[in-house]
Each structure stands twice: as C-alpha cells, then as structure tokens.
Design a protein around this motif. Structure first.
Motif, PDB file in Angstrom:
ATOM      1  N   SER A  49       0.858  -1.188   0.000  1.00  0.00           N
ATOM      2  CA  SER A  49       0.000   0.000   0.000  1.00  0.00           C
ATOM      3  C   SER A  49       0.896   1.241   0.000  1.00  0.00           C
ATOM      4  O   SER A  49       0.804   2.092  -0.867  1.00  0.00           O
ATOM      5  CB  SER A  49      -0.974  -0.051   1.169  1.00  0.00           C
ATOM      6  OG  SER A  49      -0.414   0.438   2.326  1.00  0.00           O
TER       7      SER A  49
ATOM      8  N   GLN B 113       0.088  -0.881  -5.712  1.00  0.00           N
ATOM      9  CA  GLN B 113      -1.057  -1.794  -5.803  1.00  0.00           C
ATOM     10  C   GLN B 113      -1.386  -2.166  -7.244  1.00  0.00           C
ATOM     11  O   GLN B 113      -2.379  -2.836  -7.503  1.00  0.00           O
ATOM     12  CB  GLN B 113      -2.284  -1.133  -5.180  1.00  0.00           C
ATOM     13  CG  GLN B 113      -1.877  -0.320  -3.980  1.00  0.00           C
ATOM     14  CD  GLN B 113      -3.002   0.070  -3.082  1.00  0.00           C
ATOM     15  OE1 GLN B 113      -4.133  -0.364  -3.243  1.00  0.00           O
ATOM     16  NE2 GLN B 113      -2.702   0.885  -2.099  1.00  0.00           N
TER      17      GLN B 113
ATOM     18  N   ALA C  65      -4.023  -3.542   1.316  1.00  0.00           N
ATOM     19  CA  ALA C  65      -4.079  -2.861   0.016  1.00  0.00           C
ATOM     20  C   ALA C  65      -4.954  -3.649  -0.950  1.00  0.00           C
ATOM     21  O   ALA C  65      -5.192  -4.847  -0.771  1.00  0.00           O
ATOM     22  CB  ALA C  65      -2.671  -2.740  -0.553  1.00  0.00           C
TER      23      ALA C  65
END
Ligand SMILES: N=C(N)NCCC[C@H](NC(=O)CCC(=O)O)C(=O)O
Length: 446
Positions: free
Chosen positions: A184, A259, A287
């Motif tokens: 993330s 991501q 994420a």
C-alpha cells in the motif's frame, strides 16, 4: 515507517557491443554483429537517470564491470600477457572473447533481487546477486555485482548482501527482472511476487523453443534467505508460450508498483488464479490489487516484445501521480501508441507517459526497466547508502564529461580483438571509482 523507492541504473560500460549472445532474446539475436555506439549508449542511459532525478525520483547509479574479463579468458585456458590472451582468444574463439567483453551488467534489473526491510524477518534490506547461470556472459557478473552492492550498501545494521545462489541449472536466478513488490505504501509490509519460467523438480509446462532462465527453486530460495513471510510471498509461472515468443524475463510482459499490476493477458500460467492469490495476500497487507490487463486483441505478444511496452518503469511521483516510463519504440508501434494514449485518457492509475530514447540498449533487449534496480529505502537506510552514487546535477555533469572523454562512438565485433580496448576501459573505470567514491572495486585496482 516512511520509505521511498530508489532506482539504481546501470551505467553502460565502454565495451557495449552487439554479439548475439542471448538465445531467446529476439533483439540480441536480430542485431548480432551490428555496429554499436558505446558513447551514445552510455549517454542515453545517463539522460534517463538525469530526467528522472529532475522529476524528484531517488536515482542512483551502479558502475559498469571490468571488460573484457581477463579473468574469464584465463580461466578458459588462454595464457600469457593480457595482450596475448586477447589476441589468442580473438583468433581461436571469438565467441568467448565476445562473452568476456559484454557490457551486459548495464541491465541492473538482473543484478540482484532486493527485499525491503519492511518485508524481512530481521528488518534489514536483503540483496541476493543473481547467478545468471543461463548465459556465460552474464554468469560472470555476480561476484563483481556483490562487491559493488557491498560497497554501496555497506552498513550491516541496515543491509545484508548475500552470495549468489549456487550456479547450476536447477537454481537459475535472473534477479529483480522476475520479481515485483506490491504494497500500500512503500514503508509498509508488502507482498513479493516471484515469477519463474520452469521448475526443476515439480513437473509442469515448459517452453520448447527458448530457455526458461528462472526456476521456481531459485525464487523460493531467495524468498527464504531474505526471511520473507509466507503471507508476504506469491509465486507464479510465466506462460511457456510467451517465453517461446521471446519473453525471456517477466519484466518483458509485466510490471508492477504499489497496488498496480500492468501486464499482458497472456503473461502467466492460470492468470486469473494468480490475480486472486495476489489480491488475497495484498488485502492482508491492507491494500487492494488493481490489475491493468492488456488484451491480445489490442497489443499482441509480438508487439509487446518489439516495443517493450511492459519493460516500462511504473513510478509514483512525490506528488502521488503515477507515471509510466517507456522506450521510444512504444511510440513507433501504432497499436502500442494508441493503447498508451487511451490508457492516459481513461483516467486510470497511470497519469502520464514519459518517453525515452534508449535505442542502443534496446537493440540488445534492454528497455527502461532492464536498466534499473529498485531498492525501497526508509530515511535511515537512505542515509546509510554510499553518498557518491546519487544522481544530481553535479554527478550528471561529471559522468557526462567522463563518458565523452573515454568512450568510443563506434564498436564493431572485430574491434573486440583490439587490446587497446582493455587499457581504455581500465583507465575509464579507474577514474570512475574516484568520481563515485567507491574505493578500489575492480580486480585491476587491487
Ligand atoms: N529484461 C531484463 N531485465 N534485462 C534485459 C537483459 C538483456 C540481456 N541482453 C544481452 O545480454 C545481449 C548481449 C549481446 O547479445 O551482445 C540478456 O539477454 O540478458
């Protein structure tokens, strides 16, 4: 903890040439024996580093290796003075002289696999130099690579630089070209994605035409020695058909950052299961995976191989915008160019496409992503990196002048027989270690 991704590009060495050494790499085979321009090659690469540094990215440089490798030639039985070794090799085995002379260490995506400290058990950044066993000219890189990485990432409180894996076909390892990290934020625990071409012991599909360079066993060994958790690791097999179509590394068909996974529809065996697994592991790391899958109908695998669309760098700017760094060849292919135009217009995660002229490297199968090694660093780690390797205006100026002073603008295969090339190369590299402040890196300096 806050961290950033740094890119360390390989500086093209003075012996850059086209020797057709990489069976399975279409560009290398197609351009065999054409005349190279080492000066232009080095300047093209350096300009990429400078422009990315100017845009606010953390940009470092890794030095070239000593070539021709007299050590290899002597190991192969050539003896006498350095000049005699080169002359004899040129006469009796020009293919071995070519292997000993390749500037292939420029493609630093193959230098090592790197795991950031947020992912590793001991909280250090781990590096495993790639053994590159698949090709002789590349299998001679890892020892010097290790020395260079140790000189740059020297502090044992932050960094561990391993030995390469044993050099045997069961453990063929091509480094970061077959490894992508998703997360993330860079400083958070991530998911490391290892893509292999074949397994030595688990039966499975294999390419029939071209070699699969990376094995599952090598990928797993790297993950284990880096101390990655099971939750933080995903393995996938590259589609054997695309290897047979010239996709010799995963970074020729896929690229990821944070991501986002940007890949071709035919990149992996059992592709939807790969997405599911990646998505599931990534969600445990907080994420959500976002896949940009390029359909065959828009960009064929052949177009991907010639344009190097996926050998792009997907980078997050300091202002949070994502940019895709592509080679000029993507603009010259109308289908790829149209795809890229749509990609940006459609307001997806990629906001901007930056185009670079890297023709000299591309002709050997090395695009923007091949030329760089990604190293995620938190602030303390960044402070611990050898300071002389970060690209800024001053270092750019010095390296640009250094290239202009030492590099030839023409290198034909027959020029490798010229013993003066060794002296020129050593003089240049000797000066370079002073510019970069790396001490005596090379055998000839010791
Ligand atoms: N995809 C990544 N990450 N790297 C590209 C490496 C290109 C390199 N080419 C060469 O080694 C050609 C040398 C010659 O033929 O002269 C290789 O095949 O290993």
């Amino acid at each position: 903890m806050q961290a950033r991704e740094a890119n360390f590009d390989g500086l093209v060495g003075p012996t850059h040439n086209y020797a057709g050494l990489s069976f399975g790499n279409v560009a290398s085979q197609t351009n065999e024996k054409s005349v190279a321009n080492p000066l232009a090659a080095a300047k093209q690469g350096l300009r990429k580093m400078k422009r990315l540094a100017d845009l606010g990215f953390l940009q470092g440089v890794l030095p070239p290796q000593e070539r021709p490798s007299l050590r290899l030639l002597r190991e192969l039985g050539f003896s006498g003075s350095d000049t005699a070794v080169i002359e004899r090799a040129a006469k009796d085995a020009p293919e071995l002289l070519a292997a000993a002379s390749s500037a292939s260490a420029m493609w630093t995506a193959n230098a090592a696999t790197v795991s950031p400290s947020a992912d590793t058990r001991d909280g250090r950044v781990h590096f495993t130099p790639a053994n590159l066993t698949s090709k002789l000219h590349r299998a001679i890189e890892h020892e010097a690579t290790r020395r260079t990485l140790q000189a740059i990432f020297a502090d044992p409180a932050h960094f561990t630089v391993h030995e390469a894996l044993p050099g045997t076909p069961a453990l063929g390892d091509e480094g970061a070209a077959n490894h992508t990290r998703f997360c993330s934020q860079y400083g958070e625990r991530g998911v490391e994605f290892f893509v292999y071409g074949r397994s030595e012991y688990r039966r499975g599909p294999e390419p029939v035409r071209y070699p699969a360079r990376q094995t599952f066993e090598a990928s797993r060994a790297v993950a284990q020695r880096h101390g990655l958790s099971e939750d933080g690791t995903v393995y996938a097999q590259q589609s054997p058909e695309v290897i047979d179509a010239g996709v010799f590394h995963n970074d020729v068909i896929a690229v990821g950052n944070r991501q986002t996974l940007f890949c071709h529809q035919r990149a992996f065996v059992d592709q939807s299961a790969v997405y599911d697994q990646l998505g599931a592991q990534l969600s445990k790391a907080g994420a959500q995976l976002n896949v940009i899958e390029v359909p065959d109908a828009r960009v064929s695998v052949a177009d991907a191989v010639t344009s190097y669309l996926f050998n792009s760098q997907l980078l997050t700017r300091p202002d949070g915008r994502d940019v895709l760094v592509v080679p000029q060849e993507c603009r010259e292919n109308p289908r790829v160019a149209a795809y890229l135009d749509d990609l940006v217009v459609n307001a997806g995660p990629i906001d901007e496409v930056l185009v670079f002229e890297l023709r000299e490297s591309m002709k050997n199968g090395g695009g923007p992503a091949c030329l760089r090694l990604r190293v995620v660093l938190n602030e303390a780690e960044r402070q611990a990196v050898a300071p002389g390797v970060w690209i800024d205006d001053a270092l750019f100026g010095r390296l640009d002048a250094w290239i202009g002073k030492h590099y030839r603008d023409r290198l034909a295969p027959s020029d490798l027989a010229d013993p003066k090339l060794l002296d020129e190369s050593r003089t240049a590299l000797d000066e370079l270690t002073q510019i970069l402040g790396l001490g005596s890196l090379y055998d000839f300096q010791r």
